[in-house]
Scaffold this active site. Structure first.
Site, PDB file in Angstrom:
ATOM      1  N   LYS A  76     127.266  24.201 -25.548  1.00 16.76           N
ATOM      2  CA  LYS A  76     127.648  25.614 -25.679  1.00 16.76           C
ATOM      3  C   LYS A  76     129.116  25.818 -25.306  1.00 16.76           C
ATOM      4  O   LYS A  76     129.504  25.588 -24.166  1.00 16.76           O
ATOM      5  CB  LYS A  76     126.757  26.447 -24.759  1.00 16.76           C
ATOM      6  CG  LYS A  76     127.191  27.898 -24.618  1.00 16.76           C
ATOM      7  CD  LYS A  76     126.226  28.670 -23.744  1.00 16.76           C
ATOM      8  CE  LYS A  76     126.777  30.037 -23.388  1.00 16.76           C
ATOM      9  NZ  LYS A  76     125.822  30.842 -22.610  1.00 16.76           N
ATOM     10  N   HIS A  84     131.361  28.915 -26.057  1.00 11.67           N
ATOM     11  CA  HIS A  84     131.441  30.295 -25.565  1.00 11.67           C
ATOM     12  C   HIS A  84     132.807  30.693 -25.005  1.00 11.67           C
ATOM     13  O   HIS A  84     132.911  31.482 -24.076  1.00 11.67           O
ATOM     14  CB  HIS A  84     130.339  30.585 -24.528  1.00 11.67           C
ATOM     15  CG  HIS A  84     129.867  32.006 -24.613  1.00 11.67           C
ATOM     16  ND1 HIS A  84     128.966  32.570 -23.747  1.00 11.67           N
ATOM     17  CD2 HIS A  84     130.231  32.999 -25.470  1.00 11.67           C
ATOM     18  CE1 HIS A  84     128.769  33.827 -24.069  1.00 11.67           C
ATOM     19  NE2 HIS A  84     129.524  34.110 -25.108  1.00 11.67           N
ATOM     20  N   LYS A 108     122.469  36.839 -11.627  1.00 11.72           N
ATOM     21  CA  LYS A 108     123.479  36.976 -12.690  1.00 11.72           C
ATOM     22  C   LYS A 108     123.985  38.420 -12.795  1.00 11.72           C
ATOM     23  O   LYS A 108     123.219  39.366 -12.707  1.00 11.72           O
ATOM     24  CB  LYS A 108     122.864  36.541 -14.016  1.00 11.72           C
ATOM     25  CG  LYS A 108     123.805  36.583 -15.202  1.00 11.72           C
ATOM     26  CD  LYS A 108     123.173  35.965 -16.442  1.00 11.72           C
ATOM     27  CE  LYS A 108     124.118  36.053 -17.627  1.00 11.72           C
ATOM     28  NZ  LYS A 108     123.564  35.428 -18.841  1.00 11.72           N
ATOM     29  N   ARG A 146     133.323  29.924 -17.728  1.00 11.38           N
ATOM     30  CA  ARG A 146     133.716  28.724 -18.479  1.00 11.38           C
ATOM     31  C   ARG A 146     135.248  28.619 -18.580  1.00 11.38           C
ATOM     32  O   ARG A 146     135.822  27.528 -18.517  1.00 11.38           O
ATOM     33  CB  ARG A 146     133.106  28.755 -19.888  1.00 11.38           C
ATOM     34  CG  ARG A 146     131.646  28.418 -19.850  1.00 11.38           C
ATOM     35  CD  ARG A 146     130.822  29.025 -20.968  1.00 11.38           C
ATOM     36  NE  ARG A 146     129.459  29.138 -20.477  1.00 11.38           N
ATOM     37  CZ  ARG A 146     128.536  28.193 -20.591  1.00 11.38           C
ATOM     38  NH1 ARG A 146     128.791  27.106 -21.285  1.00 11.38           N
ATOM     39  NH2 ARG A 146     127.345  28.337 -20.065  1.00 11.38           N
ATOM     40  N   HIS A 162     119.655  28.898 -20.167  1.00 11.43           N
ATOM     41  CA  HIS A 162     119.878  30.270 -20.647  1.00 11.43           C
ATOM     42  C   HIS A 162     118.681  30.687 -21.496  1.00 11.43           C
ATOM     43  O   HIS A 162     118.042  29.860 -22.139  1.00 11.43           O
ATOM     44  CB  HIS A 162     121.165  30.298 -21.491  1.00 11.43           C
ATOM     45  CG  HIS A 162     121.695  31.670 -21.805  1.00 11.43           C
ATOM     46  ND1 HIS A 162     121.090  32.514 -22.697  1.00 11.43           N
ATOM     47  CD2 HIS A 162     122.792  32.334 -21.345  1.00 11.43           C
ATOM     48  CE1 HIS A 162     121.789  33.634 -22.778  1.00 11.43           C
ATOM     49  NE2 HIS A 162     122.824  33.554 -21.957  1.00 11.43           N
ATOM     50  N   ASP A 193     127.043  27.700 -14.615  1.00  7.84           N
ATOM     51  CA  ASP A 193     128.095  28.695 -14.915  1.00  7.84           C
ATOM     52  C   ASP A 193     127.944  30.005 -14.159  1.00  7.84           C
ATOM     53  O   ASP A 193     128.915  30.723 -13.957  1.00  7.84           O
ATOM     54  CB  ASP A 193     128.173  28.965 -16.429  1.00  7.84           C
ATOM     55  CG  ASP A 193     126.975  29.730 -16.960  1.00  7.84           C
ATOM     56  OD1 ASP A 193     125.879  29.639 -16.367  1.00  7.84           O
ATOM     57  OD2 ASP A 193     127.125  30.424 -17.986  1.00  7.84           O
ATOM     58  N   ASN A 194     126.721  30.343 -13.775  1.00 11.68           N
ATOM     59  CA  ASN A 194     126.490  31.579 -13.011  1.00 11.68           C
ATOM     60  C   ASN A 194     125.051  31.588 -12.527  1.00 11.68           C
ATOM     61  O   ASN A 194     124.263  30.709 -12.896  1.00 11.68           O
ATOM     62  CB  ASN A 194     126.804  32.838 -13.844  1.00 11.68           C
ATOM     63  CG  ASN A 194     126.117  32.877 -15.184  1.00 11.68           C
ATOM     64  OD1 ASN A 194     126.745  32.678 -16.219  1.00 11.68           O
ATOM     65  ND2 ASN A 194     124.818  33.099 -15.201  1.00 11.68           N
ATOM     66  N   SER A 228     126.453  31.728 -27.087  1.00 12.15           N
ATOM     67  CA  SER A 228     125.094  31.726 -26.520  1.00 12.15           C
ATOM     68  C   SER A 228     124.063  31.691 -27.637  1.00 12.15           C
ATOM     69  O   SER A 228     124.243  32.333 -28.679  1.00 12.15           O
ATOM     70  CB  SER A 228     124.860  32.983 -25.679  1.00 12.15           C
ATOM     71  OG  SER A 228     125.602  32.907 -24.499  1.00 12.15           O
ATOM     72  N   CYS A 285     128.806  34.248 -18.365  1.00 16.67           N
ATOM     73  CA  CYS A 285     129.160  32.973 -19.024  1.00 16.67           C
ATOM     74  C   CYS A 285     130.637  32.738 -19.361  1.00 16.67           C
ATOM     75  O   CYS A 285     131.253  31.813 -18.836  1.00 16.67           O
ATOM     76  CB  CYS A 285     128.381  32.847 -20.329  1.00 16.67           C
ATOM     77  SG  CYS A 285     126.626  32.602 -20.114  1.00 16.67           S
ATOM     78  N   ASP A 308     123.411  26.396 -17.680  1.00 15.54           N
ATOM     79  CA  ASP A 308     123.653  27.800 -18.008  1.00 15.54           C
ATOM     80  C   ASP A 308     122.621  28.691 -17.313  1.00 15.54           C
ATOM     81  O   ASP A 308     121.411  28.519 -17.522  1.00 15.54           O
ATOM     82  CB  ASP A 308     123.560  27.967 -19.530  1.00 15.54           C
ATOM     83  CG  ASP A 308     124.161  29.270 -20.003  1.00 15.54           C
ATOM     84  OD1 ASP A 308     124.463  30.127 -19.159  1.00 15.54           O
ATOM     85  OD2 ASP A 308     124.325  29.429 -21.226  1.00 15.54           O
ATOM     86  N   ASP A 309     123.088  29.623 -16.524  1.00 17.58           N
ATOM     87  CA  ASP A 309     122.206  30.573 -15.821  1.00 17.58           C
ATOM     88  C   ASP A 309     121.202  29.854 -14.917  1.00 17.58           C
ATOM     89  O   ASP A 309     120.088  30.331 -14.719  1.00 17.58           O
ATOM     90  CB  ASP A 309     121.441  31.483 -16.807  1.00 17.58           C
ATOM     91  CG  ASP A 309     122.350  32.419 -17.594  1.00 17.58           C
ATOM     92  OD1 ASP A 309     123.586  32.306 -17.472  1.00 17.58           O
ATOM     93  OD2 ASP A 309     121.827  33.267 -18.339  1.00 17.58           O
TER      94      ASP A 309
HETATM   95 MG    MG Z   1     125.536  31.742 -18.167  1.00 21.41          MG
END
Ligand code: MG
Length: 500
Positions: free
Chosen positions: A124, A126, A303, A74, A230, A282-283, A151, A70, A30-31
């Site tokens: 996660k 989300h 992001k 996903r 994240h 994811d990003n 999150s 996010c 994540d991130d």
């Molecule tokens: Mg993310």
């Protein structure tokens, strides 16, 4: 000369004749930015297990998620469709959101279920909670789920502890929501969740799932979307204070430890040679967290933006005996995961418009990508503005640019939220092979070849946009605080009384 297409068809024939379809382990950070892993050039990250996957697997240099935030990213990973089709836009889902990933969408898990796969998600989600948890993973093709459904900054700060536990985390949180819950399937088993035990719980769950499935001789799909890296950062006792990189490095090491445990389980159960392990993010990184955020390496911004740093992410595919170690520069995306797993499992593609393509040829033969273009929608896609950017081959054209709060604090003024929406006509065109940092827009004047490239980009954009039917926006359906998951549903006053 060896005919690779012949080898490929022999492989697939052998494959489809084999008794056991492959297992899939999908690891989703994540991130985590393009520059965050040692295998992508970071000097102080400590990730021995991801390094091992990169050394023994195929590392992608041109792999994209479908959105710089996010939830939409996903949705695309699990459906093979841009978020605009499934309605996961604008922005992300919240604990009280009424909407979620529509149950009519076909996820990877739902695609594999008819073939007898065991399916589990851990981490996660989300993609919505909704009324009575209607959007949870167990309603989207997963037999089991252990995790936090959104999150982990979407709760009161007092739960967001780092290690040691008496140190408060640094930064902002949402104060108005219930304490962060840990769920097993649809039941809250802990609220607030204990972050310091979380990776151990996730590892145990994953180990159990793989061991049970292999004992039953059942093929499996394990989806592990991690909360790491994240914000806010946390790390359990095996990772806290250990990396050279501070809290971000410790969180990344915490994730790496879990990946190591999953790999050990795959080895011990004897299925490692029949399992495709795919790792990605994811990003791009949340640069506003400064040294506590991720890093996009040499890519521009992070992001929330449609620059490369927002959507080009690390990706590693590992499958001993089937995927040869190496590096690929082929264009690929999270959108391609569903069609690829479908092909490898011998499953049927969902009867919907898909935006993903099969990347088996890249994985198995380090061959060519079927993907010609990558589309860049902003965090708030609309029919009015359409695509912000489009990559065709090595060229990327920006029709609109905009900075983002998530990408603030960097010296590059284009990244921050103060860089407002800017239309570019003619678009800014970059050669991403010569200039991956998007520093030097090409001058098209007097260059018919480049003008031809831009014309082709415009044509592809027009065709794509004319075929795009926006699904009903799920994030615009509003919020209802009574939907927030509470382990003590009749208590008062909420959200503070939701503690068990
Ligand atoms: Mg993310």
């Amino acid at each position: 000369m060896v005919d690779t297409s012949l080898l490929f068809s022999i492989f697939l024939t052998a494959w489809t004749c084999s008794a056991s379809p492959p297992n899939f382990v999908l690891l989703f950070a994540d991130d985590l930015g393009f520059g965050d892993l040692g295998s992508y050039g970071h000097p102080s990250s400590l990730t021995p297990n991801l390094d091992r996957l990169a050394a023994g697997g195929l590392r992608f240099t041109d792999f994209y998620c479908s959105s710089p935030v996010c939830s939409p990213s996903r949705a695309s990973l699990l459906t093979g469709r841009y978020q605009t089709r499934s309605g996961i836009y604008p922005g992300v889902l919240y604990p009280s959101s009424i909407g979620g990933l529509p149950l009519s969408e076909t996820t990877i898990a739902e695609m594999l279920k008819p073939l007898g796969y065991a399916t589990a998600a851990v981490g996660k989600w989300h993609l919505g909670f909704g009324s009575k948890g209607m959007y949870l993973p167990t309603n989207q093709g997963f037999d089991q789920y252990l995790g936090i459904p959104y999150s982990h900054d979407m709760g009161p700060c007092h739960n967001l502890t780092c290690f040691p536990p008496d140190i408060k985390c640094f930064g902002m949180c949402d104060f108005s929501s219930v304490a962060i819950p840990l769920m097993y399937n649809k039941v809250i088993i802990q609220q607030p969740v204990n972050f310091l035990d979380l990776e151990r719980d996730y590892s145990d769950f994953a180990t159990n799932f793989i061991t049970t499935s292999t004992k039953k001789k059942q093929p499996f799909f394990l989806y592990y979307p991690s909360h790491h890296t994240h914000y806010p950062l946390y790390a359990g006792p095996d990772a806290a204070g250990i990396s050279l990189r501070g809290p971000f490095g410790d969180a990344l090491l915490d994730l790496d430890n879990t990946i190591g445990k999953i790999m050990t389980t795959l080895e011990k159960t004897g299925v490692i040679n029949n399992t495709l392990v795919l790792f990605t993010s994811d990003n791009g990184p949340e640069l506003m967290r400064m040294s506590r955020g991720g890093n996009a390496g040499l890519l521009k911004c992070g992001k929330g933006t449609t620059y490369e740093g927002g959507m080009r992410v690390p990706a590693i595919a590992f499958w001993p005996g089937t995927i040869s170690p190496g590096v690929t520069h082929e264009l690929a995306s999270t959108l391609d995961v569903l069609p690829t797993f479908t092909r490898l499992a011998g499953a049927k593609l969902p009867k919907v418009i898909l935006d993903g393509v099969d990347m088996t040829e890249i994985l198995v033969n380090q061959g060519k990508s079927q993907r010609e273009a990558m589309m860049f929608y902003p965090t708030d896609p609309s029919e009015k503005y359409g695509l912000f950017a489009l990559r065709l081959g090595k060229y990327k054209a920006h029709f609109y640019t905009r900075g983002a709060t998530h990408s603030g604090t960097t010296p590059d003024r284009d990244c921050s939220v103060f860089a407002g929406l800017k239309a570019h006509d003619p678009p800014l065109v970059f050669d991403l092979e010569a200039d991956p940092s998007e520093h030097y827009p090409l001058s098209l004047e007097g260059k018919p070849d480049l003008q031809g490239v831009l014309e082709r980009i415009k044509k592809v954009k027009k065709q794509f946009e004319s075929s795009m039917v926006f699904g009903e926006s799920q994030t615009s359906k509003g919020r209802d605080p009574s939907l927030e998951p509470c382990c003590n549903p009749d208590c008062s006053p909420k959200p503070d009384c939701c503690l068990c």
